[in-house]
Write a protein that holds these residues in place. Structure first.
Motif, mmCIF file in Angstrom:
data_model
loop_
_atom_site.group_PDB
_atom_site.id
_atom_site.type_symbol
_atom_site.label_atom_id
_atom_site.label_comp_id
_atom_site.label_asym_id
_atom_site.label_seq_id
_atom_site.Cartn_x
_atom_site.Cartn_y
_atom_site.Cartn_z
ATOM 1 N N ARG A 22 13.522 12.301 6.910
ATOM 2 C CA ARG A 22 13.628 13.306 7.963
ATOM 3 C C ARG A 22 14.067 14.657 7.441
ATOM 4 N N ILE A 23 14.740 14.690 6.295
ATOM 5 C CA ILE A 23 15.277 15.956 5.804
ATOM 6 C C ILE A 23 14.725 16.362 4.450
ATOM 7 N N ALA A 24 13.859 15.531 3.849
ATOM 8 C CA ALA A 24 13.259 15.882 2.558
ATOM 9 C C ALA A 24 11.890 15.205 2.460
ATOM 10 N N PRO A 25 10.981 15.775 1.656
ATOM 11 C CA PRO A 25 9.623 15.209 1.567
ATOM 12 C C PRO A 25 9.550 13.938 0.729
ATOM 13 N N VAL A 26 10.256 12.902 1.151
ATOM 14 C CA VAL A 26 10.202 11.603 0.486
ATOM 15 C C VAL A 26 8.999 10.838 1.030
ATOM 16 N N ARG A 27 8.224 10.196 0.149
ATOM 17 C CA ARG A 27 7.076 9.411 0.610
ATOM 18 C C ARG A 27 7.597 8.089 1.184
ATOM 19 N N ILE A 28 7.864 8.140 2.465
ATOM 20 C CA ILE A 28 8.621 7.085 3.116
ATOM 21 C C ILE A 28 7.865 5.761 3.153
ATOM 22 N N GLU A 29 6.561 5.784 3.411
ATOM 23 C CA GLU A 29 5.820 4.526 3.476
ATOM 24 C C GLU A 29 5.856 3.807 2.131
ATOM 25 N N ARG A 30 5.652 4.562 1.070
ATOM 26 C CA ARG A 30 5.684 3.970 -0.263
ATOM 27 C C ARG A 30 7.074 3.417 -0.567
ATOM 28 N N LEU A 31 8.103 4.142 -0.175
ATOM 29 C CA LEU A 31 9.467 3.688 -0.448
ATOM 30 C C LEU A 31 9.776 2.405 0.326
ATOM 31 N N ILE A 32 9.354 2.315 1.579
ATOM 32 C CA ILE A 32 9.607 1.107 2.367
ATOM 33 C C ILE A 32 8.890 -0.095 1.761
ATOM 34 N N ILE A 33 7.688 0.110 1.241
ATOM 35 C CA ILE A 33 6.960 -0.980 0.575
ATOM 36 C C ILE A 33 7.769 -1.524 -0.593
ATOM 37 N N PHE A 34 8.296 -0.636 -1.414
ATOM 38 C CA PHE A 34 9.078 -1.089 -2.568
ATOM 39 C C PHE A 34 10.409 -1.684 -2.155
ATOM 40 N N LEU A 35 10.967 -1.218 -1.050
ATOM 41 C CA LEU A 35 12.208 -1.825 -0.553
ATOM 42 C C LEU A 35 11.963 -3.258 -0.088
ATOM 43 N N LEU A 72 0.597 -11.664 0.550
ATOM 44 C CA LEU A 72 0.342 -11.335 1.946
ATOM 45 C C LEU A 72 1.654 -11.084 2.686
ATOM 46 N N ALA A 73 1.599 -10.215 3.672
ATOM 47 C CA ALA A 73 2.813 -9.842 4.400
ATOM 48 C C ALA A 73 3.486 -11.039 5.050
ATOM 49 N N VAL A 74 2.681 -12.014 5.496
ATOM 50 C CA VAL A 74 3.236 -13.182 6.171
ATOM 51 C C VAL A 74 4.003 -14.080 5.213
ATOM 52 N N GLY A 75 3.892 -13.848 3.907
ATOM 53 C CA GLY A 75 4.593 -14.672 2.923
ATOM 54 C C GLY A 75 6.097 -14.677 3.096
ATOM 55 N N SER A 76 6.634 -13.597 3.631
ATOM 56 C CA SER A 76 8.079 -13.509 3.856
ATOM 57 C C SER A 76 8.335 -12.793 5.170
ATOM 58 N N LEU A 77 9.262 -13.309 5.956
ATOM 59 C CA LEU A 77 9.610 -12.653 7.215
ATOM 60 C C LEU A 77 10.200 -11.268 6.965
ATOM 61 N N LYS A 83 6.797 1.611 11.402
ATOM 62 C CA LYS A 83 6.080 2.127 12.568
ATOM 63 C C LYS A 83 4.852 2.934 12.161
ATOM 64 N N SER A 84 4.051 2.354 11.280
ATOM 65 C CA SER A 84 2.819 2.985 10.820
ATOM 66 C C SER A 84 1.761 1.907 10.647
ATOM 67 N N SER A 85 0.577 2.158 11.167
ATOM 68 C CA SER A 85 -0.499 1.164 11.034
ATOM 69 C C SER A 85 -1.075 1.136 9.624
ATOM 70 N N LYS A 86 -1.064 2.275 8.943
ATOM 71 C CA LYS A 86 -1.653 2.349 7.609
ATOM 72 C C LYS A 86 -0.821 1.606 6.568
ATOM 73 N N ILE A 87 0.475 1.472 6.801
ATOM 74 C CA ILE A 87 1.337 0.874 5.784
ATOM 75 C C ILE A 87 0.977 -0.578 5.513
ATOM 76 N N TRP A 147 -2.001 -1.860 5.148
ATOM 77 C CA TRP A 147 -2.991 -1.871 4.071
ATOM 78 C C TRP A 147 -2.359 -1.440 2.757
ATOM 79 N N HIS A 148 -1.566 -0.392 2.780
ATOM 80 C CA HIS A 148 -0.932 0.102 1.556
ATOM 81 C C HIS A 148 -0.004 -0.946 0.945
ATOM 82 N N PHE A 149 0.675 -1.695 1.800
ATOM 83 C CA PHE A 149 1.569 -2.743 1.316
ATOM 84 C C PHE A 149 0.807 -3.761 0.473
ATOM 85 N N HIS A 150 -0.345 -4.195 0.937
ATOM 86 C CA HIS A 150 -1.099 -5.228 0.220
ATOM 87 C C HIS A 150 -1.714 -4.704 -1.074
ATOM 88 N N TRP A 151 -1.983 -3.409 -1.149
ATOM 89 C CA TRP A 151 -2.460 -2.837 -2.410
ATOM 90 C C TRP A 151 -1.408 -2.976 -3.508
#
Length: 361
Positions: A106-119, A316-321, A331-335, A337-341
């Protein structure tokens, strides 16, 4: 609901399962892990209260001043998430780090979707280390009869290997560009009373939930927050709770099907290799917690099962809750697809690392 594909898929699966193998209402409720659902509901309320206290914006500003490049910040967040998941379980760790990451964005240009995937990948990797890290570890540890320390020693090589690969991938995915404030977040407007109330409730909630009192803990949190901050209760992600309820109903229904049990009964899971691959692959379809519970009926090769369900959390995302929680919080539909990449290639690497770790034992 129309925009939530995961929920729609589960609804279709539920209808198909009821047509193929009808179950009574009591049987459907029996499939739901009430402890998990109540724990999730309590955590959703608590994290929303912490977010509404504005403390995360305050903390995000200080982190950005200390770690001024995106790569350093991402590596710190991934390492912190993994470490936290060894003690507080992977889903609890996500409820701590994902809102913080969103505050950073919210306060800096962090690529949030990518960061959440790695988290999400980080909490799955870190939680594999200890029996407290995730439900499947706790289940296998209790049934194996191993000591706490012995279990940690058994899982250390795989966990270290997974984290090493993940940190390298994270360093590649994020560059060393400097981060600058896009805007100033609140500096002196933290609702400290709400924050301390939420933190005190958080500690009490985790302790009570760990001792099997998730229902009372959830009710207590709801009662206090309805007085302190009503929207923290009424404004949680109710669809996420619905998704988890349906996941238990549908996935456990599939696991209980006679055809599935007959197929598994024909496979000899006593060998380490078969048990490991079976757990890693089955997790991709019914999630690693049900996979651990189901395969424990056919194999007592606990090291192989533990390594298999740990690796099965990727892919696959369903592999872990935990994956579903993180992706829903984004809260993004694109994430999705990006997650599975990222997650599917990591699953292939993890599968190889698990084989190597088992051979060294």
């Amino acid at each position: 609901m129309r925009d939530d594909r995961v929920l729609l898929i589960l609804i279709v699966g539920f209808v198909a399962l009821q047509i193929a193998r009808p179950a009574r209402v009591g049987e459907l409720f029996a499939r739901i892990d009430q402890h998990t659902i109540l724990t999730l509901a309590g955590l959703l309320m608590l994290t929303r209260a912490i977010d509404q206290s504005r403390f995360l914006d305050w903390l995000a500003q200080r982190l950005l001043r200390a770690f001024r490049t995106e790569r350093r910040l991402a590596l710190l967040m991934v390492a912190f998430a993994a470490a936290l998941s060894t003690l507080l379980t992977n889903d609890v760790a996500l409820f701590a780090v994902v809102p913080l990451a969103q505050s950073l964005a919210r306060i800096a240009p962090v690529r949030i979707e990518r960061l959440i995937i790695f988290l999400a990948l980080a909490v799955n990797a870190g939680s594999s280390l200890t029996p407290l890290g995730n439900p499947q570890n706790l289940f296998l540890w209790q049934h194996s009869g191993m000591g706490f320390g012995a279990y940690v020693v058994m899982m250390t090589p795989l966990t270290l290997a997974l984290m090493a690969v993940l940190l390298v991938m994270c360093a590649i995915a994020f560059d060393s560009r400097a981060l600058h404030f896009a805007r100033r977040g609140p500096t002196h407007s933290v609702r400290w009373a709400l924050l301390w109330t939420a933190l005190a409730l958080f500690v009490a909630f985790v302790m009570m939930a760990d001792h099997g009192y998730a229902g009372w803990a959830c009710a207590g949190v709801a009662a206090v927050l309805l007085v302190a901050r009503r929207n923290a209760v009424l404004g949680i992600d109710w669809l996420l709770l619905a998704i988890f309820v349906l996941m238990f109903v549908v996935l456990r229904g599939v696991a209980e099907m006679p055809q599935v049990r007959a197929t598994l009964g024909q496979v000899d899971f006593s060998g380490a290799g078969v048990a490991y691959v079976g757990a890693a692959v089955l997790s991709q379809f019914i999630s690693n917690v049900p996979a651990a519970i189901l395969l424990a009926e056919y194999s007592h090769n606990w090291p192989a099962l533990a390594h298999g369900v740990a690796v099965g959390g990727f892919g696959l995302a369903v592999g872990s809750l935990a994956n579903l929680i993180a992706l829903r919080m984004a809260k993004s539909s694109k994430i999705w697809w990006h997650f599975h990449w990222v997650s599917i290639p990591f699953y292939g690497i993890a599968l190889c690392l698990g084989f190597i770790a088992l051979k060294w034992m």
